[in-house]
Enzyme design. Sequence first.
Site, PDB file in Angstrom:
ATOM      1  N   TYR A   1       0.846  -1.192   0.000  1.00 29.65           N
ATOM      2  CA  TYR A   1       0.000   0.000   0.000  1.00 29.65           C
ATOM      3  C   TYR A   1       0.882   1.242   0.000  1.00 29.65           C
ATOM      4  O   TYR A   1       1.829   1.334   0.780  1.00 29.65           O
ATOM      5  CB  TYR A   1      -0.899   0.005   1.243  1.00 29.65           C
ATOM      6  CG  TYR A   1      -1.845   1.190   1.322  1.00 29.65           C
ATOM      7  CD1 TYR A   1      -2.858   1.350   0.382  1.00 29.65           C
ATOM      8  CD2 TYR A   1      -1.714   2.146   2.325  1.00 29.65           C
ATOM      9  CE1 TYR A   1      -3.725   2.437   0.451  1.00 29.65           C
ATOM     10  CE2 TYR A   1      -2.589   3.237   2.404  1.00 29.65           C
ATOM     11  CZ  TYR A   1      -3.582   3.376   1.469  1.00 29.65           C
ATOM     12  OH  TYR A   1      -4.439   4.447   1.531  1.00 29.65           O
TER      13      TYR A   1
ATOM     14  N   ASP B   1       9.230   2.918   0.129  1.00 26.44           N
ATOM     15  CA  ASP B   1       8.145   3.550   0.863  1.00 26.44           C
ATOM     16  C   ASP B   1       8.337   3.193   2.332  1.00 26.44           C
ATOM     17  O   ASP B   1       8.001   2.098   2.773  1.00 26.44           O
ATOM     18  CB  ASP B   1       6.791   3.047   0.339  1.00 26.44           C
ATOM     19  CG  ASP B   1       5.623   3.608   1.150  1.00 26.44           C
ATOM     20  OD1 ASP B   1       5.864   4.252   2.185  1.00 26.44           O
ATOM     21  OD2 ASP B   1       4.472   3.382   0.742  1.00 26.44           O
TER      22      ASP B   1
ATOM     23  N   LYS C   1       3.522   8.811   9.040  1.00 27.79           N
ATOM     24  CA  LYS C   1       3.357   8.181  10.347  1.00 27.79           C
ATOM     25  C   LYS C   1       4.330   8.720  11.419  1.00 27.79           C
ATOM     26  O   LYS C   1       4.164   9.850  11.841  1.00 27.79           O
ATOM     27  CB  LYS C   1       3.375   6.660  10.198  1.00 27.79           C
ATOM     28  CG  LYS C   1       2.233   6.246   9.248  1.00 27.79           C
ATOM     29  CD  LYS C   1       1.893   4.798   9.148  1.00 27.79           C
ATOM     30  CE  LYS C   1       0.581   4.650   8.391  1.00 27.79           C
ATOM     31  NZ  LYS C   1       0.612   3.832   7.208  1.00 27.79           N
TER      32      LYS C   1
HETATM   33  C1  LIG Z   1       0.026   4.387   5.789  1.00 28.35           C
HETATM   34  C2  LIG Z   1       0.836   4.170   4.587  1.00 28.35           C
HETATM   35  C3  LIG Z   1       0.778   5.046   3.497  1.00 28.35           C
HETATM   36  C4  LIG Z   1      -0.226   6.165   3.391  1.00 28.35           C
HETATM   37  O1  LIG Z   1      -0.033   7.134   4.346  1.00 28.35           O
HETATM   38  P1  LIG Z   1      -1.270   8.122   4.709  1.00 28.35           P
HETATM   39  O2  LIG Z   1      -0.664   9.084   5.676  1.00 28.35           O
HETATM   40  O3  LIG Z   1      -2.329   7.247   5.299  1.00 28.35           O
HETATM   41  O4  LIG Z   1      -1.706   8.760   3.454  1.00 28.35           O
HETATM   42  C5  LIG Z   1       1.666   4.849   2.466  1.00 28.35           C
HETATM   43  N1  LIG Z   1       2.558   3.842   2.494  1.00 28.35           N
HETATM   44  C6  LIG Z   1       2.636   2.977   3.523  1.00 28.35           C
HETATM   45  C7  LIG Z   1       3.667   1.910   3.513  1.00 28.35           C
HETATM   46  C8  LIG Z   1       1.765   3.110   4.600  1.00 28.35           C
HETATM   47  O5  LIG Z   1       1.828   2.219   5.590  1.00 28.35           O
END
Ligand SMILES: *Cc1c(COP(=O)(O)O)cnc(C)c1O
Length: 428
Positions: free
Chosen positions: A144, A239, A267
């Site tokens: 994701y 990511d 995060k």
């Molecule tokens: C949570 C998450 C996102 C998206 O971040 P948001 O602040 O919710 O838009 C993207 N990549 C990873 C790996 C994530 O865990």
Amino acid sequence: MIYKRSSALFVEAQKVIPGGVNSPVRAFKAVGGDPIFVKEAKGAYLYDEDGNKLIDYINSWGPMILGHAHPAVVEAVVEKARKGTSFGMPTEIETKIAELAVSMVPNIDKIRFVNSGTEACMSAVRLARGYTKRDKIIKFAGCYHGHSDSFLIQAGSGAVTFGSPNSPGVTEGTAKDTLLARYNDLENVRQIVEANEGEIACIIIEPVAGNMGCIPPHTGFLEGLRTLCDTHGILLIFDEVMTGFRLAKGGAQERFGIAADIVTFGKVIGGGLPVGAFAAREEIMNHLAPLGPVYQAGTLSGNPLAMAAGLTMLTLLDQEQEIFDRLEEKTAYLHKGIAEVLERHQIIHTINRLGSMISVHFAEGKVVDFETAAAANNDTFKKFFHGLLEEGVYIAPSAFETWFITDALSYEDLDATIQAIEVVAQKL
Ligand SMILES: *Cc1c(COP(=O)(O)O)cnc(C)c1O
């Protein structure tokens, strides 16, 4: 445990908010029942609107790595708020947090702050496309990267070469530029790269997948991607929205000793306020406006409250290496405790863990990619989830989520959790 007020609030919320939630993962769609409405949280605990106290393993999906309402973070935000909450002009604190992040994370010279992980990943891909002058990207099934169009593509039979949109609203044109690969399958990636020679701008990956449960990379997988990218002029995007400032000060890059070309954050970097960021070496970052032609902007980017929370959080993590050791020890302790209980009750399961990321899969074999994660028994998970809730332990309401361990959890909390699992396991 009583959920009268949460349920009543949910009824009201559904009238004015789609599904009653502002992010779908908060709904209990996968497990059934009504979501819990939080009143407040402190340290390792949530207190809901019905007065229940829960040990929290979501922790806002990662940011609260030191627990809820950390005094230093709260203090920094309150103090900043008194001086104005947004200016749309440069502030000194943005340089301070940028300097600190650049000093903590390997292989980056410059960083730009945005408001979410979604924005960070979306911008990173645009930058990669602008830099390489290529259109296509490779992502992995089950990873994701936020909800921007290019990423809402999921694997399905026949969808490996030309992605098919899995959300209405994503155009076919967008979908066809996103190529899907299997996590932990280097040969699969190599085939896709070779079939699209000279067209791929970047490979984006969660270096430890955390959005199909926790799935660590096989030995050599990330190294293999690095080599493949070097050979074919492709940028490697890590990511690190979940792994950044969690697996180590320098995230997965430090943990595995592998250099990514662009790294994204979210995060933890915001300490619980809306912050994302993307970073790279100077040569790549200088392609961004106003220096370069790749456009990216934000009215509230670098917001002073968000920067104050983030700077305080990163400073705390930078000052105390032991935090990462403690997180790891606590997670290993929990892993051992859960495994012991589930084995004793002969419940089929697989536990994946790396650092302070851990997930319990009710699956027969190893869980190494989306397919094997999806094969787990969701009925068992539902019972497990509701059973734990009944015992005062809150894990994510989906089998595809990692548990987020925080430093605020005491060994008594972990023992209480293991004891709760013992009670639940008897009924599974
Ligand atoms: C949570 C998450 C996102 C998206 O971040 P948001 O602040 O919710 O838009 C993207 N990549 C990873 C790996 C994530 O865990």
